[in-house]
Design a protein around this motif. Structure first.
Motif, short mmCIF file in Angstrom:
data_model
loop_
_atom_site.label_atom_id
_atom_site.label_comp_id
_atom_site.label_asym_id
_atom_site.label_seq_id
_atom_site.Cartn_x
_atom_site.Cartn_y
_atom_site.Cartn_z
N ALA A 150 -14.13 30.60 9.23
CA ALA A 150 -13.85 29.75 8.06
C ALA A 150 -13.14 28.46 8.45
O ALA A 150 -13.42 27.39 7.88
N PHE A 151 -12.24 28.50 9.42
CA PHE A 151 -11.46 27.32 9.77
C PHE A 151 -12.31 26.22 10.41
O PHE A 151 -12.24 25.05 9.98
N LEU A 229 -21.58 28.69 12.39
CA LEU A 229 -22.37 29.05 11.21
C LEU A 229 -23.17 30.34 11.41
O LEU A 229 -23.12 31.23 10.55
N PRO A 230 -23.93 30.49 12.50
CA PRO A 230 -24.65 31.76 12.69
C PRO A 230 -23.70 32.97 12.78
O PRO A 230 -24.01 34.06 12.26
N VAL A 231 -22.55 32.77 13.42
CA VAL A 231 -21.58 33.86 13.51
C VAL A 231 -21.05 34.21 12.12
O VAL A 231 -20.86 35.39 11.78
N ALA A 232 -20.82 33.18 11.29
CA ALA A 232 -20.33 33.43 9.93
C ALA A 232 -21.36 34.19 9.10
O ALA A 232 -21.01 35.10 8.34
N SER A 290 -10.55 34.68 0.55
CA SER A 290 -9.98 34.01 1.72
C SER A 290 -10.80 32.79 2.11
O SER A 290 -10.25 31.72 2.42
N ILE A 291 -12.13 32.94 2.13
CA ILE A 291 -12.99 31.81 2.48
C ILE A 291 -12.80 30.66 1.50
O ILE A 291 -12.68 29.49 1.90
N LEU A 293 -10.20 29.97 -0.40
CA LEU A 293 -8.88 29.35 -0.23
C LEU A 293 -8.82 28.47 1.02
O LEU A 293 -8.19 27.41 1.01
N VAL A 294 -9.48 28.90 2.10
CA VAL A 294 -9.48 28.10 3.32
C VAL A 294 -10.17 26.76 3.07
O VAL A 294 -9.66 25.68 3.46
N PHE A 295 -11.32 26.78 2.41
CA PHE A 295 -12.04 25.53 2.14
C PHE A 295 -11.29 24.64 1.16
O PHE A 295 -11.32 23.41 1.28
N VAL A 296 -10.62 25.25 0.18
CA VAL A 296 -9.92 24.45 -0.83
C VAL A 296 -8.63 23.87 -0.25
O VAL A 296 -8.29 22.69 -0.51
N LEU A 297 -7.90 24.64 0.52
CA LEU A 297 -6.59 24.22 0.99
C LEU A 297 -6.60 23.58 2.37
O LEU A 297 -5.55 23.19 2.87
N TYR A 298 -7.76 23.52 3.01
CA TYR A 298 -7.80 22.92 4.34
C TYR A 298 -7.38 21.46 4.23
O TYR A 298 -7.81 20.73 3.33
#
Length: 302
Positions: A150-151, A229-232, A290-291, A293-298
């Motif tokens: 995600a990061f 991306l493929p790992v995600a 979690s995903i 929140l990571v995208f919103v708060l990054y």
């Protein structure tokens, strides 16, 4: 007038015989009475030990020991993957025998583990407990990997840096998943033996010290980089598939332990169904939140 010495002798002898003899008789009777009281006291104390209170205490102790044995017997049959209906029959039969015979389970059957093995009851077709544990473990691995992707994705970087601590964590989880089916029977059988549980806990602590220290000292060492991306996507599949699998194949009504003649509930209650859904999908829900929140708060996205 002269007194007759025979009269004095006879009176003296009478007093001598009557006095001491009378007091001696009273003493003897007191001794006999006291001895009889002591015997009755001893008999009463013995009766109190083997009386109704003692019998009830012995029965209570025997019933407690038999109840604990039946619990162990039930667990042993579950560990042998015996179906719930057969477990109910076996436990009920053993309980009825113990109640009628008035003996302890150890005297009649021996250890619960040995007796369960001696019955040689047929096992169910599939080891569902191990299957659930395996699928849940795969979901946990998917959650961990998805969280790491995600990061870089949120920061616009397509490269996932694999560090030592991540690799150590994944290997440790895979090892734990393989050991759980073997560890559960050991832990269940040792639940009433604190010394054995302490030894197991000490082994886990010392065995896990190496990977933990490696992660602390060299945890940030970069091993390699892979596309994020493929790992995600793969991690998301690992996270979602176990939840679907467990939801479709398993619920709380699977193979319950039933007493002879009892019928299983055709449909679990609403609370039970909600509990099943939450249990199966909690990791997916946590991963999705979690995903987001990571995208919103990054920092770069604010």
């Amino acid at each position: 007038m002269t007194s007759n010495h025979h009269d004095h002798d006879s009176s003296d002898s009478g007093r001598t015989e009557g006095g001491p003899a009378g007091s001696g008789g009273a003493a003897a009777s007191d001794v006999v009475y006291s001895t009889a009281n002591e015997e009755r006291a001893v008999a009463g104390s013995a009766g109190s030990i083997s009386g109704p209170a003692g019998i009830r205490s012995a029965e209570t102790e025997r019933e407690s020991a038999n109840a604990a044995w039946l619990d162990d017997f039930t667990i042993e049959l579950r560990l042998l993957e015996v179906s719930g209906s057969l477990i109910g029959d076996a436990v009920a039969s053993a309980g009825e025998f113990l109640e009628d015979s008035g003996t302890t389970a150890e005297e009649s059957f021996g250890s619960a583990q040995r007796y369960a093995a001696e019955l040689d009851l047929p096992a169910v077709a599939k080891a569902k407990t191990n299957e659930v544990l395996l699928m849940s473990g795969i979901g946990v691995i998917g959650l961990v990997v998805l969280g790491q992707t995600a990061f870089p994705l949120a920061g616009g970087d397509d490269g996932l840096v694999v560090r030592v601590w991540l690799l150590v964590s994944l290997v440790a989880m895979a090892l734990i998943l393989s050991l759980i089916p073997r560890a559960i029977p050991v832990l269940l059988r040792a639940r009433s033996r604190p010394l054995v549980l302490g030894m197991i806990f000490a082994g886990i602590v010392f065995g896990g010290a190496g990977p933990v220290l490696l992660s602390v000292w060299q945890g940030q060492t970069v091993l390699f980089t892979v596309p994020a991306l493929p790992v995600a996507i793969a991690a998301g599949i690992l996270l979602v598939v176990p939840a679907i699998w467990n939801q479709v194949r398993h619920n709380l009504s699977d193979d319950p332990i039933l007493e002879p003649g009892a019928e299983p509930d055709q449909r679990p209650s609403l609370g039970s169904r909600l509990f099943i859904v939450v249990t199966n999908w909690i990791l997916v829900f946590y991963g999705a939140v979690s995903i987001v929140l990571v995208f919103v708060l990054y920092p770069d996205n604010q």
